[in-house]
Design an enzyme around this catalytic site. Structure first.
Site, PDB file in Angstrom:
ATOM      1  N   ALA A  23       0.808  -1.120  -0.011  1.00 47.43           N
ATOM      2  CA  ALA A  23       0.047   0.059  -0.025  1.00 47.43           C
ATOM      3  C   ALA A  23       0.951   1.357   0.187  1.00 47.43           C
ATOM      4  O   ALA A  23       0.733   2.140  -0.614  1.00 47.43           O
ATOM      5  CB  ALA A  23      -0.969  -0.150   1.300  1.00 47.43           C
ATOM      6  N   LYS A  42       9.699   0.943   9.357  1.00 46.58           N
ATOM      7  CA  LYS A  42      10.134   0.563  10.881  1.00 46.58           C
ATOM      8  C   LYS A  42      11.406   0.081  10.506  1.00 46.58           C
ATOM      9  O   LYS A  42      12.323   0.032  11.206  1.00 46.58           O
ATOM     10  CB  LYS A  42       8.813  -0.079  11.380  1.00 46.58           C
ATOM     11  CG  LYS A  42       9.181  -0.388  12.818  1.00 46.58           C
ATOM     12  CD  LYS A  42       7.934  -1.230  13.465  1.00 46.58           C
ATOM     13  CE  LYS A  42       7.914  -1.313  14.869  1.00 46.58           C
ATOM     14  NZ  LYS A  42       6.755  -1.918  15.682  1.00 46.58           N
ATOM     15  N   GLN A  54       1.627 -15.116  -0.175  1.00 46.13           N
ATOM     16  CA  GLN A  54       1.899 -16.406  -0.757  1.00 46.13           C
ATOM     17  C   GLN A  54       0.780 -16.659  -2.085  1.00 46.13           C
ATOM     18  O   GLN A  54       1.237 -16.538  -3.220  1.00 46.13           O
ATOM     19  CB  GLN A  54       1.718 -17.581  -0.035  1.00 46.13           C
ATOM     20  CG  GLN A  54       2.811 -17.658   1.007  1.00 46.13           C
ATOM     21  CD  GLN A  54       2.827 -18.941   1.708  1.00 46.13           C
ATOM     22  OE1 GLN A  54       1.885 -19.861   1.761  1.00 46.13           O
ATOM     23  NE2 GLN A  54       3.815 -19.078   2.738  1.00 46.13           N
ATOM     24  N   GLY A  56      -1.491 -15.029  -3.970  1.00 48.26           N
ATOM     25  CA  GLY A  56      -1.558 -14.367  -4.953  1.00 48.26           C
ATOM     26  C   GLY A  56      -2.669 -13.289  -4.891  1.00 48.26           C
ATOM     27  O   GLY A  56      -3.071 -12.800  -3.744  1.00 48.26           O
ATOM     28  N   ASP A 214       0.885  -0.572  15.026  1.00 50.26           N
ATOM     29  CA  ASP A 214       1.495   0.830  15.482  1.00 50.26           C
ATOM     30  C   ASP A 214       0.522   2.015  14.755  1.00 50.26           C
ATOM     31  O   ASP A 214      -0.037   2.576  15.584  1.00 50.26           O
ATOM     32  CB  ASP A 214       2.966   1.139  14.854  1.00 50.26           C
ATOM     33  CG  ASP A 214       3.883  -0.089  15.535  1.00 50.26           C
ATOM     34  OD1 ASP A 214       3.751  -0.862  16.375  1.00 50.26           O
ATOM     35  OD2 ASP A 214       5.063   0.238  15.208  1.00 50.26           O
ATOM     36  N   ARG A 281     -12.492 -19.156   5.677  1.00 51.87           N
ATOM     37  CA  ARG A 281     -11.199 -19.344   6.634  1.00 51.87           C
ATOM     38  C   ARG A 281     -11.909 -19.483   8.068  1.00 51.87           C
ATOM     39  O   ARG A 281     -11.595 -20.261   8.765  1.00 51.87           O
ATOM     40  CB  ARG A 281     -10.287 -18.071   6.601  1.00 51.87           C
ATOM     41  CG  ARG A 281      -9.651 -18.191   5.528  1.00 51.87           C
ATOM     42  CD  ARG A 281      -8.506 -17.094   5.417  1.00 51.87           C
ATOM     43  NE  ARG A 281      -7.753 -17.280   4.249  1.00 51.87           N
ATOM     44  CZ  ARG A 281      -6.984 -16.395   3.678  1.00 51.87           C
ATOM     45  NH1 ARG A 281      -6.720 -15.160   4.236  1.00 51.87           N
ATOM     46  NH2 ARG A 281      -6.150 -16.521   2.738  1.00 51.87           N
ATOM     47  N   LEU A 379      -4.407  -8.044  -1.116  1.00 52.71           N
ATOM     48  CA  LEU A 379      -3.426  -7.420  -1.885  1.00 52.71           C
ATOM     49  C   LEU A 379      -4.086  -6.490  -2.955  1.00 52.71           C
ATOM     50  O   LEU A 379      -3.809  -5.274  -3.279  1.00 52.71           O
ATOM     51  CB  LEU A 379      -2.470  -8.529  -2.604  1.00 52.71           C
ATOM     52  CG  LEU A 379      -1.700  -9.162  -1.895  1.00 52.71           C
ATOM     53  CD1 LEU A 379      -0.716 -10.166  -2.891  1.00 52.71           C
ATOM     54  CD2 LEU A 379      -0.625  -8.432  -1.160  1.00 52.71           C
TER      55      LEU A 379
END
Ligand SMILES: Cc1cc2nc3c(=O)[nH]c(=O)nc-3n(C[C@H](O)[C@H](O)[C@H](O)COP(=O)(O)OP(=O)(O)OC[C@H]3O[C@@H](n4cnc5c(N)ncnc54)[C@H](O)[C@@H]3O)c2cc1C
Length: 533
Positions: A23, A42, A54, A56, A214, A281, A379
């Site tokens: 991003a 950081k 992983q 895609g 953070d 999930r 992503l």
């Protein structure tokens, strides 16, 4: 461009971006075409969750797919909690997003004829996942992005952003500590939080070491609104070796025929959900968790996955590094903290409720994922959100210098990070219930002086990270306590049903208040205001 140092503890720039994951880098590449951009990050540039991705990136751009189908899959996985309008907007950005990645020469995998090899993952109705290097997609996408970061972008590595600089209700930049631990203030017309997620709050996680929440915690301290923090996604298949998490086994392995089995070889997802191993999930994680609680070992059988090591080199190498023999076809797994659906509330353009501060990527909560993220959608969200932000960021020329008074932060008897992680696992983990959540709340409360005190500048980076993690733990725990239902990734054994009355409501955090407020979200389904118990 001069960096920040003892001699030069203040920098002014047009836009400061906190984080150099997918991003942050895409936003920087776009915005630097017309503005002066500074990235603070950081650790080293690019390090974070993006590099670890992983499976895609989901993009419904092939001839036999449609945005409509991708949107429907996303909404179905999100348990009615998605912001449908925003999900549609971001999913429809797949065309410009992929065109940008093609321009950046991202080596997405193709077959012998040069056709893209699209994968299918859990709860996707089509093959629409673009991947690179088999299961090393994030590595290759980030490698290309990093190559395009030119000298006109100022990158301050090993700079940990601590707090937003607020002039009354407007954000005017960020303060933090540089590589030499010197305090620096960066004044900017716009501050973009792209600091990623919070998986490190749990002892077993797929997340990078930088994922310590953070950005979410600093937004909370600045009074910026956050929401949906109770929706932490646990990935069902983290490799587990010698009592520790040992890296992610992508959902794509199940897409290629992998199945979850117990020690006796029984398929645990059979008759549990119509999509079996490719169920959402949250459903699969819950099933694995239940079996583990019953004292069983759970394995991902890869026996039916053809060319496993060729298709999934990252998983295979990782397993080998942890002493697991992949040729046997049984990988020991357990759920691990993976993705925060909640975060800093934004619209599709990355705007928050405070002027001058924006959020994109995993730190943001656009509402795209609802209560449970669909595989490979993050992503896309990170890239699409960055492109949209860059198109719409208002031009703010005036940078106000503002010297605020610092109070001293009371570190007191703060705990070790491991204690926080273990308690979160035990009391606010995959499956939650009131008694445990109250234990977590009480434990955190005993450190209130540390969590909620101002004046972070005295803290060393390690203590500041702990403060951020404890702040976010407070938001997750109390958000989960308030939401008296089960929905998607938020699973409560004492309120095991989805309650229709909750569908339109979000648990929000705003104005630095330490208790949540429940807000009506007009862009969701219908319902009645839920009672807070
Ligand atoms: C193992 C793994 C596999 C995944 N696989 C997939 C997949 O296949 N498909 C998919 O869509 N999603 C996947 N995800 C999720 C996805 O990778 C992330 O959600 C996404 O990359 C987030 O991008 P980001 O830019 O918001 O954050 P990140 O890439 O995590 O970047 C955050 C940045 O912020 C910086 N930062 C943090 N705190 C500070 C601070 N205080 N000061 C300065 N800088 C700071 C970090 O150093 C880092 O540079 C996966 C995640 C993991 C962990």
């Amino acid at each position: 461009m001069r960096g920040c140092s003892m001699e030069n503890p203040r920098i002014t720039t047009d836009i400061v971006i906190i984080g150099s994951g997918m991003a942050g880098l895409i936003a920087a590449l776009q915005l630097s075409q017309t503005r002066k951009v500074t990235i603070v990050t950081k650790t080293s540039i690019g390090a974070g969750n993006s590099e670890k991705a992983q499976g895609g990136i989901a993009a419904a751009i092939s001839a036999n797919d449609s945005f409509y189908d991708h949107i429907q899959d996303t909404l179905a996985a999100g348990y009615g909690h998605n912001n449908e309008r925003v999900a549609k907007k971001l999913i429809e950005q797949a065309a410009p997003v992929m065109s940008a990645f093609f321009d950046w020469n991202t080596p997405f995998d193709r077959d012998d004829k040069g056709v893209f090899q699209l994968a299918k993952e859990g709860a996707h109705s089509r093959r629409r996942i673009f991947h690179a290097g088999g299961d090393a997609t994030g590595f290759y996408m980030m490698k290309q992005l990093k190559k395009h970061v030119a000298e006109n972008i100022q990158v301050l590595e090993h700079f940990m952003a601590y707090d937003l600089l607020m002039a009354k209700d407007r954000c005017i930049g960020v303060m933090g500590k540089n590589k030499e631990n010197q305090l620096c203030k960066i004044y900017a017309g716009a501050t973009v939080i792209a600091s990623g997620g919070c998986g490190q709050l749990y002892p077993v996680t797929s997340n990078a070491e930088e994922a310590t929440s953070d950005g979410m915690a600093m937004a909370f301290r600045a009074g910026v609104r956050l929401k949906d923090m109770e929706f932490m996604q646990f990935h069902p298949t983290m490799l587990f070796s010698n009592g520790r998490g040992a890296g992610l086994v992508s959902e794509a392995v199940r897409g290629e025929g992998g199945i979850l089995v117990d020690e006796a070889g029984n398929a645990i997802m059979k008759n549990r959900h119509p999509l079996e191993d490719l169920a959402p999930r949250s459903v699969v994680s819950n099933a694995v968790f239940e079996h583990l609680q019953a004292g069983k070992e759970i394995y991902l059988s890869t026996q039916k996955v053809s060319e496993f090591t060729k298709k999934f080199p990252t998983v295979a190498d990782n397993a080998l590094a942890h002493g697991i023999d992949v040729t046997k076809g049984f990988l020991p797994v357990r759920p691990g903290a993976h993705f925060m659906m909640g975060g800093i509330e934004t619209n599709e353009w990355g705007r928050t409720n405070k002027n001058g501060v924006y959020a994109i990527g995993e730190a943001a909560c656009t509402g795209m994922h609802g209560a449970n993220r669909l595989a490979s959608n993050s992503l896309l969200e990170a890239a699409a959100g960055a492109l949209l932000l860059a198109q719409h960021l208002p031009w703010q020329e005036q940078v106000t210098l503002w010297e605020e008074q610092e109070e001293a932060c009371d570190i007191g008897n703060s705990p070790e990070i491991q204690a926080l992680q273990e308690n979160m696992d035990q009391w606010a983990g995959v499956v939650k219930e009131e008694t445990n959540l109250l234990k977590m709340r009480e434990w955190l409360k005993s450190y209130n002086h540390f969590i909620f005190s101002k004046g972070s500048s005295v803290l060393i980076k390690k203590d500041m990270t702990l403060k951020n993690m404890m702040t976010t733990a407070w938001l997750i725990t109390n958000g989960a306590l308030v939401r008296t239902e089960s929905r998607g990734a938020h699973i409560r054994t004492d309120y095991s049903d989805e309650e229709p009355e909750w569908v339109r409501y979000a648990v929000c955090w705003e104005n630095e208040k330490t208790e949540p407020v429940i807000r009506l979200n007009q862009e969701r389904g219908s319902g009645h205001e839920p009672a807070i118990s």
